[in-house]
Design an enzyme around this catalytic site. Structure first.
Site, PDB file in Angstrom:
ATOM      1  N   GLY A 185       0.799  -1.221   0.000  1.00 31.85           N
ATOM      2  CA  GLY A 185       0.000   0.000   0.000  1.00 31.85           C
ATOM      3  C   GLY A 185       0.827   1.264   0.000  1.00 31.85           C
ATOM      4  CB  SER A 186       2.820   2.888  -1.380  1.00 29.80           C
ATOM      5  OG  SER A 186       2.733   1.954  -2.432  1.00 29.80           O
TER       6      SER A 186
END
Length: 216
Positions: A185-186
């Site tokens: 996630g990013s």
């Protein structure tokens, strides 16, 4: 095909999955519970494999275009003051990646790496306004033939705990090739010259090394 950054995690998860399936077969008497446990560990393995997938995306470099560096959704398009490197106004395009997206970072343009720096930091959710300046992140500046200097920033999200950045100062890089990876996630911010023509919209889904996000 899976990314090299996931090889150890995939192997470890596979071993644990096999061990738990065998253990459940002999230790859990209730049939429905045994099947539920076995199904759960298989789902976890599938999710890990899905996260570290690395699809091949051949690119014919085009100096007149900036490609999306990652898969995801465009969440920011605005004129901002970039204060780490340029200290001047730039056009910012930000792409948010959910855990279901491919997390390979690819070079948005061909050029020479002028600047590459890692910043330790917090783990705010990737869409938080301060995540760009306070989260764990890397900043890379490429000197390109048509756009001049462009900057991209890999930003860790609430789940991410490791950013991998392959860019080294002085290195010549090719559009679409592997530039790194962000685990779990990013977001990636791209900072372009003000005169750049942005070719995407807020909310648009983009594909790394495929979707054009800006043109000369």
């Amino acid at each position: 095909m899976f990314h090299k950054e996931g090889q150890k995690i995939i192997l470890f998860t596979f071993i644990i999955t096999v061990a738990l399936i065998i253990a459940a077969q002999y230790l859990i008497g209730l049939v429905w519970l045994r099947y539920a446990v076995q199904l759960l560990v298989l789902v976890v393995l599938i999710l890990i494999l899905q996260f570290f997938r690395n699809p091949k995306r051949p690119v014919t470099p085009d100096f007149d275009k900036i490609l999306a560096p990652v898969d995801g959704k465009v969440v920011v398009i605005e004129e901002v003051e970039e204060t780490e490197y340029f200290n001047e106004k730039r056009r910012q395009v930000s792409i948010f990646m959910s855990p279901l997206n491919v997390h390979v970072t690819r070079y948005a343009a061909s050029g020479t790496v002028k600047f590459s720096k890692y910043h330790p930091g917090k783990y705010l959710v990737a869409w938080h306004p301060k995540s760009s300046t306070e989260n764990e992140r890397t900043t890379v500046v490429l000197n390109t033939p048509k756009f001049g200097d462009i900057l991209y920033r890999q930003i860790a999200g609430a789940l991410a705990r490791r950013i991998v950045n392959y860019a080294k100062e002085g290195e010549n890089v090719t559009q679409g090739t592997d530039a790194g990876f962000i685990k779990f996630g990013s977001r990636v911010d791209v900072f372009l010259p003000l005169e750049s023509k942005i070719t995407v919209e807020i909310g648009q889904k983009v594909i790394g090394a495929k979707t054009t996000i800006a043109e000369v």
